[in-house]
Scaffold this active site. Sequence first.
Site, mmCIF file in Angstrom:
data_model
loop_
_atom_site.group_PDB
_atom_site.id
_atom_site.type_symbol
_atom_site.label_atom_id
_atom_site.label_comp_id
_atom_site.label_asym_id
_atom_site.label_seq_id
_atom_site.Cartn_x
_atom_site.Cartn_y
_atom_site.Cartn_z
ATOM 1 C CG ASN A 157 -1.658 1.229 1.396
ATOM 2 O OD1 ASN A 157 -2.809 1.614 0.464
ATOM 3 N ND2 ASN A 157 -1.614 2.098 2.217
ATOM 4 C CG ASP A 164 -5.675 5.061 -2.650
ATOM 5 O OD1 ASP A 164 -5.003 4.127 -2.135
ATOM 6 O OD2 ASP A 164 -5.385 5.719 -3.855
ATOM 7 C CG ASP A 194 -1.840 5.575 -1.010
ATOM 8 O OD1 ASP A 194 -2.097 4.863 0.001
ATOM 9 O OD2 ASP A 194 -2.314 5.635 -1.909
ATOM 10 C CG ASP A 242 -1.333 6.669 -8.773
ATOM 11 O OD1 ASP A 242 -2.267 5.785 -9.144
ATOM 12 O OD2 ASP A 242 -1.119 7.447 -9.326
ATOM 13 C CG ASP A 246 -0.313 -4.194 5.956
ATOM 14 O OD1 ASP A 246 -1.051 -4.723 7.008
ATOM 15 O OD2 ASP A 246 0.098 -3.195 5.782
ATOM 16 C CG HIS A 280 -6.207 1.326 3.545
ATOM 17 N ND1 HIS A 280 -6.894 2.471 3.834
ATOM 18 C CD2 HIS A 280 -6.004 0.624 4.583
ATOM 19 C CE1 HIS A 280 -7.225 2.213 5.123
ATOM 20 N NE2 HIS A 280 -6.749 1.245 5.613
ATOM 21 C CD GLU A 293 -4.828 -5.372 8.105
ATOM 22 O OE1 GLU A 293 -4.935 -4.801 9.323
ATOM 23 O OE2 GLU A 293 -4.091 -4.810 7.209
#
Length: 546
Positions: free
Chosen positions: A107, A199, A205, A207, A236, A240, A267
């Site tokens: 993520n 997200d 984060d 993309d 994980d 998101h 998860e």
Amino acid sequence: MAHKHENDTMFQFFEWYTPADHQHWIRLKEQVSFLSNIGLTAIWVPPPTKGGSPRDVGYGAYDLWDMGEFNQKGGVPTKYGTKDELKEAIEECKKHGIKVYFDAVLNHKARGDETEVFKAVAVADDDRNVEIEEAHDITAYTKFTFPGRIGKYSDFQWNHTHFSGTDWDAKEKRSAVFKIEGENKGFADDVDRENGNYDYLMFCDIDYKQSEVVAETELWAMWCVNEFGIDGFRIDALKHISSGFIAHLFEYIRKESDSLNFFGVGEYWKKDVNDLEAHLENNSSIHLFDVPLHYNFARAGMEGPSFDMRTIFDGSLVQSSPHSAVTFIDNHDTQPYQALESFVDPWFKPLAAALICLRFDGYPCVFYGDFYGIEAISADKPHTAIPGRKEMFSRILLARKEFAYGDQNDYFDHPNCIGWVRHGDEHHPKGLAVVMSNSSAKCYKRMNVGKQHAGQVWVDMMGYWKSLAIVNEEGWAKFHCHSGSVSLWVEKEEGKNWTTVEEPSPEDSERHIREEDYAREHADDTSDDDEGEARKDSNNDEDPER
């Protein structure tokens, strides 16, 4: 070596406070033989990739290609050891027929090597669809050049165009959720709708709308398969990440590795099973942890006798989509002092272990912290340590390995006393009867184990209930357990004595003796009493003794 006809059982081989001594892969190698013997068939290892510091649990992912091989972020080994030690542990797992699943943190990335200046806009923390200011230049650590690795395995370097958001403006020393501006930028649409769009979670984060990011992740995933021989990923922070990308990734791995059984579990931390079901509709390529069941266990532990045990599976994933559910009691996030703390009360752990390990549905996962214990937060806080229940879990896992097979009949007909029978299969024909009580009274279930067991003597393999159960000519027997306890009943074998798991206190021992004396005195009494016993059997067979 695990037999092809044995039940599959997963083991989460870490807890949050696992010592940062770089010895964990060595510990795994040393424990593999024992874990195999008690029936474990798969190991979920912690994130093996280099984090932002030598103590990083692994979720602050820095370099996925560095598994304890390069001098980066404070040293060569990860918290758990070196790449060579990891490979040796995996090889030992393979020798014993145990599969290995890597914890994949896909993520975000943390602790970039250099800053960049680019345009971004801050969004509301409780609704990421709402911009709270005009776009402007920020300075952020979004360049990842991996100077310690010098391009080995991959020469890909990350910059702000590969991320959708970040949380720190280094120039202004300001924390916020910044959405990165640019062509084809913005948060993914196919993520959880909490906070408007979930997200963004933390750090930089990733993309997955960027094709080069997808290609790099595909390359890394196949390297894990080919370099280490892993059998699956635990993903994980799944809620998101673009569900479309994760579905694509597993399709890609299975195609390129020619392994249709490459395992995936995510998860997706939501209490409402409808949210999990909705995700599975968009991404059926992956299993999900049964978070709602965990919260049922936590509530049952807290409420004690007021919790209706007939409802223990209500609203759970294993009830609605059993083939997609990975069941568990606790994990590294729910243990004390962690973000999702919701630790199941110790008294209920044996009941919960039986509920996930000894039933037909679900893929159970046992937590390292429950089994080996949880380390203290720090040396000056020894009271935060929690002892493990290795003997108790080992006995229940052994019951899963040897007896928990075949058809299942449930006796969920009393709020404080439930039970079930597993009738065995051609490879494990002996069968198993389970009964548990969440009240302050002993309980029993009259259950039918089959006419083929007529005349047999059955014993509690937990060693809790000392008296015997005799199966009548129609296959019925009265199976007991103590208050707030669980008993696992199997046919008595000559020369086999089941030692008691976790010896009770003197007070409990006295109470157990009284309960068993009463049970013996009323062994032939088919009337109901007032001590929490079930009122009738819930399957379709009739009890000839009633």
